[in-house]
Design a protein around this motif. Structure first.
Motif, PDB file in Angstrom:
ATOM      1  N   ILE A  25      65.463-102.046 -47.097  1.00  0.00           N
ATOM      2  CA  ILE A  25      64.581-102.286 -48.238  1.00  0.00           C
ATOM      3  C   ILE A  25      63.469-101.242 -48.214  1.00  0.00           C
ATOM      4  CG2 ILE A  25      63.037-103.925 -49.384  1.00  0.00           C
ATOM      5  CD1 ILE A  25      64.596-106.164 -48.002  1.00  0.00           C
ATOM      6  N   GLN A  26      63.377-100.473 -49.275  1.00  0.00           N
ATOM      7  CA  GLN A  26      62.344 -99.449 -49.345  1.00  0.00           C
ATOM      8  C   GLN A  26      61.028-100.065 -49.820  1.00  0.00           C
ATOM      9  OE1 GLN A  26      63.515 -95.931 -51.423  1.00  0.00           O
ATOM     10  NE2 GLN A  26      61.670 -94.798 -50.892  1.00  0.00           N
ATOM     11  N   ARG A  27      59.992 -99.935 -49.006  1.00  0.00           N
ATOM     12  CA  ARG A  27      58.677-100.478 -49.350  1.00  0.00           C
ATOM     13  C   ARG A  27      57.907 -99.542 -50.266  1.00  0.00           C
ATOM     14  NH1 ARG A  27      55.438-101.209 -44.227  1.00  0.00           N
ATOM     15  NH2 ARG A  27      54.025-102.346 -45.599  1.00  0.00           N
ATOM     16  N   ASP A  28      57.912 -98.263 -49.917  1.00  0.00           N
ATOM     17  CA  ASP A  28      57.274 -97.244 -50.742  1.00  0.00           C
ATOM     18  C   ASP A  28      58.015 -95.935 -50.517  1.00  0.00           C
ATOM     19  OD1 ASP A  28      56.237 -96.068 -48.309  1.00  0.00           O
ATOM     20  OD2 ASP A  28      54.625 -97.551 -48.360  1.00  0.00           O
ATOM     21  N   ALA A  29      57.410 -94.837 -50.923  1.00  0.00           N
ATOM     22  CA  ALA A  29      58.101 -93.552 -50.849  1.00  0.00           C
ATOM     23  C   ALA A  29      58.399 -93.121 -49.422  1.00  0.00           C
ATOM     24  CB  ALA A  29      57.275 -92.473 -51.550  1.00  0.00           C
ATOM     25  N   ASP A  30      57.663 -93.647 -48.436  1.00  0.00           N
ATOM     26  CA  ASP A  30      57.787 -93.154 -47.058  1.00  0.00           C
ATOM     27  C   ASP A  30      58.007 -94.247 -46.019  1.00  0.00           C
ATOM     28  OD1 ASP A  30      57.304 -90.307 -47.613  1.00  0.00           O
ATOM     29  OD2 ASP A  30      55.277 -90.953 -48.132  1.00  0.00           O
ATOM     30  N   SER A  31      58.395 -95.458 -46.411  1.00  0.00           N
ATOM     31  CA  SER A  31      58.631 -96.502 -45.409  1.00  0.00           C
ATOM     32  C   SER A  31      59.735 -97.453 -45.870  1.00  0.00           C
ATOM     33  CB  SER A  31      57.341 -97.286 -45.125  1.00  0.00           C
ATOM     34  OG  SER A  31      56.919 -97.999 -46.271  1.00  0.00           O
TER      35      SER A  31
END
Length: 438
Positions: free
Chosen positions: A345-351
């Motif tokens: 699951i992508q939280r934001d652009a970098d995590s």
């Protein structure tokens, strides 16, 4: 005038032989085989010629060199009067003959380079198969007509190759890397859709991944014990509506068989208490070792005609369960839709939040991480953490690898349930996998 006609004929034949040489050499065997399947006899002849190209290339070189020599001789005689007249307009000194010769040489050479070599070869390179099937029969006839010279020069070239221990024939083996390169080119050109590209690429990974990368792990297997009563079984079926359930006697390592949910539902619909009797328990469980690759597992399923298998380790202990659906989804990916909890699951652009049992290969694809060290030592991202840290991670334990921070955020006992993977923007970060390993 006859000399100019002779030059034109020589240029024509030079172009024909140049096109033949490039087209037959560059014709792709895959396309030729497709044309053979469609009934093209000439394509079959081209394939045969590619298998034994020595005589063909000997004939081509004899013809091209003969044409070049004749072109030089005739060209000088044909163009000398015209070049002399042209030069005298500007110069009439003692070097007139030499200058006229050089100008004739330049013109005839340019004509042969452009019309007998460069243009024909470029045309042949753009559509090698189409050209090859049109010229192959003519080239075989010329080869037959020049048989004495072909045999002599081909034999001498083979002798020289053997003396220097070079192969006399080309072995064309299509490797996985070749196919991947063709797929990448097709994807970049737009002739191959991205979904098709990823699907074909995933198929090649079937021999590199093993069953633990796709199986349901032991701790998440839903099974029934022979001592379970009707209430427990009914509640489990409602909560986990699978098609089959394993039946054990005390533990998963003492399997008695499996039962299909329809047999249990039949009892419930008849108003009966669920009974795990011998009549509904099936004994024909398919067991697969955890060292099998996905490709080998698919073959095992095909032979056994089963929809699921129990995965065991070298000590005959149950380590997981795999279904044919798991194997198909491993390479079909997004092209098939199953109701399963998303593992990355992508939280934001970098995590990203990543489940611990996520296969490492899925993390590589999703996050574009360049590599993982010693991938034969683990299958899941949780296994990667344990391998790198040389112990069971605790909550908030972390390290940096290949520009990403791997942090354990949910640990249940000895099992890493969830990780947080973060792209590191700080290039001065010092903590690395190599430092942890050392």
């Amino acid at each position: 005038m006859s000399d100019l006609l002779a030059i034109s004929i020589l240029i024509f034949f030079g172009a024909l032989f140049a096109m033949s040489e490039i087209s037959i050499a560059a014709a792709r065997k895959i396309k030729l085989r497709v044309m053979v399947d469609e009934g093209s006899k000439n394509a079959e002849t081209v394939l045969a010629l590619q298998e034994q190209p020595g005589r063909f290339f000997a004939m081509i070189q004899i013809a091209l060199n003969a044409i070049a020599i004749l072109g030089g001789i005739i060209g000088e005689q044909a163009l000398a009067p015209y070049t002399s007249e042209l030069v005298t307009v500007f110069y009439s000194g003692p070097s007139l003959e030499q200058i006229s010769f050089l100008l004739s040489f330049f013109i005839i050479t340019s004509l042969f380079i452009l019309f007998a070599d460069l243009l024909p070869k470029r045309i042949a390179m753009t559509m090698p198969e189409a050209v090859a099937i049109r010229v192959v029969n003519l080239m075989n006839m010329v080869t037959l007509g020049l048989t004495p010279f072909v045999l002599m020069f081909n034999g001498l070239s083979n002798l020289v190759l053997r003396i220097f221990k070079f192969p006399t024939e080309r072995e064309e083996i299509v490797t996985t890397e070749d196919i991947v390169a063709v797929m990448e080119a097709g994807a970049q050109d737009g002739t191959l859709q991205q979904q098709e590209y990823h699907l074909i690429g995933s198929v090649f990974e079937l021999d590199s991944l093993t069953l633990p990368s796709v199986m349901t792990t032991r701790e998440t297997i839903i099974s029934f014990d022979l001592s379970d009563d009707s209430t427990v079984i009914s509640a489990a079926i409602q909560a986990q509506p699978h098609n089959q359930f394993l039946i054990c006697d005390g533990s998963l390592d003492k399997l008695k068989g499996y039962v299909e949910s329809k047999d249990i539902l039949r009892q419930l619909l008849n108003g009966e208490n669920v009974q795990l009797s011998e009549e509904i328990i099936k004994k024909d469980i398919l067991y697969l070792p955890d060292t099998l690759t996905l490709s080998e597992a698919l073959n095992a399923f095909k032979s056994a005609n089963q929809t699921f298998a129990v995965v065991v380790n070298e000590y005959a202990l149950v380590v997981g369960l795999v279904t044919i659906k798991d194997l198909i989804s491993s390479f079909m990916g997004d092209l098939v839709s199953y109701n399963y909890e998303e593992q990355i699951i992508q939280r934001d652009a970098d995590s990203w939040l990543v489940a611990g049992n996520t296969p490492v290969i899925d993390v590589i694809k999703q996050l574009n991480i360049n590599y993982f060290p010693d991938m034969d030592q683990y299958e899941t991202i949780a296994g990667f953490l344990i391998y790198v840290m040389k112990r069971i991670p605790k909550r908030t334990d972390s390290f940096i690898h290949d520009g990403f921070k791997f942090e354990a955020i949910d640990v249940e006992g000895v099992r890493v349930e969830q990780l947080l993977i973060t792209r590191i923007l700080d290039k001065t970060a010092q903590n690395t996998v190599d430092e942890i390993s050392s």
